[in-house]
Design a protein around this motif. Sequence first.
Motif, PDB file in Angstrom:
ATOM      1  N   GLY A 133      31.393  65.804  13.849  1.00  0.00           N
ATOM      2  CA  GLY A 133      32.449  65.290  14.889  1.00  0.00           C
ATOM      3  C   GLY A 133      32.031  63.767  15.006  1.00  0.00           C
ATOM      4  N   ALA A 134      30.265  63.396  14.927  1.00  0.00           N
ATOM      5  CA  ALA A 134      29.939  61.840  15.073  1.00  0.00           C
ATOM      6  C   ALA A 134      30.555  60.967  14.037  1.00  0.00           C
ATOM      7  N   SER A 135      30.009  61.555  12.983  1.00  0.00           N
ATOM      8  CA  SER A 135      30.586  61.182  11.596  1.00  0.00           C
ATOM      9  C   SER A 135      31.758  60.888  11.959  1.00  0.00           C
ATOM     10  N   VAL A 136      32.762  61.955  12.043  1.00  0.00           N
ATOM     11  CA  VAL A 136      34.397  61.585  12.345  1.00  0.00           C
ATOM     12  C   VAL A 136      34.325  60.649  13.393  1.00  0.00           C
ATOM     13  N   GLU A 137      33.876  60.253  14.020  1.00  0.00           N
ATOM     14  CA  GLU A 137      34.159  59.536  15.239  1.00  0.00           C
ATOM     15  C   GLU A 137      34.155  58.181  15.034  1.00  0.00           C
ATOM     16  N   LEU A 138      32.484  57.994  14.430  1.00  0.00           N
ATOM     17  CA  LEU A 138      31.790  56.895  13.767  1.00  0.00           C
ATOM     18  C   LEU A 138      33.230  55.963  13.208  1.00  0.00           C
ATOM     19  N   ALA A 139      33.599  57.596  12.518  1.00  0.00           N
ATOM     20  CA  ALA A 139      34.466  56.536  11.352  1.00  0.00           C
ATOM     21  C   ALA A 139      36.174  55.511  11.591  1.00  0.00           C
ATOM     22  N   ILE A 140      36.598  56.666  12.898  1.00  0.00           N
ATOM     23  CA  ILE A 140      37.747  56.544  13.202  1.00  0.00           C
ATOM     24  C   ILE A 140      37.478  54.571  14.211  1.00  0.00           C
TER      25      ILE A 140
END
Length: 206
Positions: free
Chosen positions: A121-128
Amino acid sequence: MPATSTPSAKRIAAASTKAAKADRNQLTPKDWIRAATELLIHRSIDAVRVDVLAKILEVTRGSFYWHFADRDDLLKQVLLDWQEQQTEQIIARYRKQGVQSAELIKELVALPFHGRAAMKGASVELAIRAWARRDEMARRVVDAVDAKRLAYLEECFSNLGFVLPDAKARAFLLYCYMQSESLFRNQGSTDEKTQRREFVARTLLD
């Protein structure tokens, strides 16, 4: 002279139609969204292209258009999928569970440490969020997500008896802490992270 349809041409056309239908039936919009999100995480928003996704999914480009009008439509759906999964569904689940606000705050403080799901979830959030720094559509969705999450946290603190200014300030501190733990996930030992988490919870609830 007008072109005539030969048996060979008919067979090719029929095979192409059959292949397109097979692609359409085998993949769902969710498959494309999931693949696009993975590309976004591991490369960048610029890498999220129809031809690249079709190659990864091993289908024709044409199958993409059974599900999406164009690339912008796909990107919009990626954002909305993130918003739904990481905000709307989580808040709805907490409301349904009816967890008391104090316990809920403690659980939210611990949310960044929930194993692989938290890391993904953190990886997706940072990318977005990186995408949102350069794209208006992404920025609007991120702003809406932040506002929804903060409003929910404010509600939790208000339910504990904090006046609105204090509830807002504590909600903001909690949200910043949660985002920071995702950014600095490698800072500190397991014991230090536990102590830090407990300190934040005590401070916010005091």
